[in-house]
Design an enzyme around this catalytic site. Structure first.
Site, PDB file in Angstrom:
ATOM      1  N   THR A 169       0.706  -1.053  -0.277  1.00  0.00           N
ATOM      2  CA  THR A 169       0.213  -0.619  -0.145  1.00  0.00           C
ATOM      3  C   THR A 169       0.769   1.155  -0.150  1.00  0.00           C
ATOM      4  OG1 THR A 169      -1.579  -0.960   1.005  1.00  0.00           O
ATOM      5  CG2 THR A 169      -1.588   1.395   1.574  1.00  0.00           C
ATOM      6  N   ARG A 197     -13.548  -7.598  -0.636  1.00  0.00           N
ATOM      7  CA  ARG A 197     -12.899  -7.581   0.390  1.00  0.00           C
ATOM      8  C   ARG A 197     -12.614  -5.920   0.704  1.00  0.00           C
ATOM      9  NH1 ARG A 197      -7.221  -5.362   1.692  1.00  0.00           N
ATOM     10  NH2 ARG A 197      -6.907  -7.018   4.083  1.00  0.00           N
ATOM     11  N   VAL A 198     -13.105  -5.247   2.098  1.00  0.00           N
ATOM     12  CA  VAL A 198     -12.756  -3.813   2.011  1.00  0.00           C
ATOM     13  C   VAL A 198     -11.717  -4.051   3.384  1.00  0.00           C
ATOM     14  CG1 VAL A 198     -13.030  -1.709   2.146  1.00  0.00           C
ATOM     15  CG2 VAL A 198     -14.896  -3.248   1.169  1.00  0.00           C
ATOM     16  N   GLY A 199     -10.473  -3.038   2.508  1.00  0.00           N
ATOM     17  CA  GLY A 199      -9.315  -3.538   4.016  1.00  0.00           C
ATOM     18  C   GLY A 199      -9.596  -2.365   4.994  1.00  0.00           C
ATOM     19  N   GLY A 221       0.074  -2.182   6.980  1.00  0.00           N
ATOM     20  CA  GLY A 221       0.128  -3.796   7.122  1.00  0.00           C
ATOM     21  C   GLY A 221      -1.221  -4.556   6.869  1.00  0.00           C
TER      22      GLY A 221
HETATM   23  N1  ASP Z   1      -3.605  -2.460   4.400  1.00  0.00           N
HETATM   24  C1  ASP Z   1      -3.960  -3.338   3.089  1.00  0.00           C
HETATM   25  C2  ASP Z   1      -5.048  -3.990   3.445  1.00  0.00           C
HETATM   26  O1  ASP Z   1      -4.757  -4.323   4.205  1.00  0.00           O
HETATM   27  C3  ASP Z   1      -2.317  -3.441   2.242  1.00  0.00           C
HETATM   28  C4  ASP Z   1      -0.984  -3.304   3.270  1.00  0.00           C
HETATM   29  O2  ASP Z   1      -0.462  -2.253   3.706  1.00  0.00           O
HETATM   30  O3  ASP Z   1      -0.013  -3.825   2.727  1.00  0.00           O
HETATM   31  O4  ASP Z   1      -5.563  -4.083   1.898  1.00  0.00           O
END
Ligand code: ASP
Length: 310
Positions: A169, A197-199, A221
């Site tokens: 990200t 899916r939403v993070g 993360g």
């Molecule tokens: N936080 C992001 C997600 O879970 C992934 C990342 O930060 O690499 O979608």
């Protein structure tokens, strides 16, 4: 104070063959954000410009170069937040927008809402003339190959973010000469994630938070872990209680590791121009441009300095 910009290119086990491009990408993004501040732009303008630079850079998992979901489609998430008003805008699961961070900003500035998802976000983009691009033009050969290699989502948290599974990200935080802070975060999310899916990235208080009374934070993360502890807001709450930016980030990431076994990273800037870049994954590419120098790193404890040319 002329302002400070800090950026990250994602917390994960960046493979050696991507290290040089990651350094170059975060340094270029920090310079982009900083040049906006030097021209009199706001912290909000700076974080948008810095994140756009990384969305356009295929080395990072956002915009052009985003990872693909279980169906081999792109579903991108982004947020932007203005610390002077606590206004924020976000989009989730957008497919064919080159710069989701700018669409998130438009949600903040041109709608009465804070978050638009998938079809609605695309309809809104069209209504305000934000161009859609054929998704194929945003998919890189690397993203397609990675998707083909991993046809199933591998569960696990720490292992994911300490292996090549996880991906990067991007995010930026900035403070401008008026002492306003802002944050922005943008992602293609986890590779081979479930459709829909939403993070954490587009969720206020998790993927980012900005408040002129305290600081601006952008996180990266394992999204499900970050959501459980509302990482950005957790870091802010430690700063509110008087802890330093670095200690607040470290304590919060440590808590996330202990409590839900999640790894990640965060960048933080305060209205007075202090900043920190912290992570508990194997690596996180970051860069910061302050009044003194361009700083950058990727491995734990690494902090390179490039003097600014006058
Ligand atoms: N936080 C992001 C997600 O879970 C992934 C990342 O930060 O690499 O979608």
């Amino acid at each position: 104070m002329s302002g400070v910009v800090v950026v990250h290119g994602g917390a994960w086990a960046i493979p050696d063959d991507m290290v040089e491009d990651s350094y170059a990408g975060v340094k270029a993004a920090a310079c982009e954000g900083s040049s906006v501040l030097k021209k009199g732009g706001s912290a909000l303008d700076a974080v948008e410009a810095a994140v756009r630079a990384m969305e356009d850079n295929t080395v990072f998992n956002s915009g052009h170069g985003s990872m693909l979901n279980a169906d081999g489609e792109m579903e991108m998430d982004a947020i932007i937040m203005d610390g002077s008003t606590l206004s924020s805008g976000a989009v989730t699961s957008v497919k064919n927008i080159a710069n989701p961070v700018s669409l998130a900003r438009a949600v903040m500035e041109k709608t009465p809402h804070m978050l638009l998802s998938s079809r609605g976000a695309n309809m809104f983009a069209e209504s305000i003339g934000i161009a859609t691009v054929p998704t194929d033009t945003l998919v890189t050969e690397y993203a397609r190959k990675e998707w083909e290699k991993h046809t199933a989502f591998a569960f696990g948290v720490l292992e994911d973010f300490n292996s090549r599974w996880a991906h990067d990200t991007v995010g930026a935080v900035a403070v401008d000469s008026a002492g306003n802070v802002a944050c922005a975060t943008s992602t293609g999310g986890l590779r081979n994630k479930m459709v829909g899916r939403v993070g954490d990235s587009p969720i206020i208080g998790s993927g980012g938070y900005a408040d002129n009374l305290c600081a601006a934070v952008s996180c990266t993360g394992h999204g499900e872990s970050i959501l459980k502890v509302t990482l950005a807001r957790l870091i802010i709450s430690h700063i509110e209680r008087g802890k330093s930016l670095a200690d607040s980030s470290q304590l919060s990431l440590q808590y996330m590791g202990d409590r839900v076994q999640g790894a990640g990273g965060a960048i933080v800037v305060s209205p007075s121009g202090q900043w920190a870049a912290t992570f508990t994954t194997k690596r996180m590419a970051w860069a910061a441009l302050d009044h003194e120098a361009l700083w950058y790193g990727l491995n734990p404890g690494e902090r390179f300095k490039e003097e600014l040319s006058q």
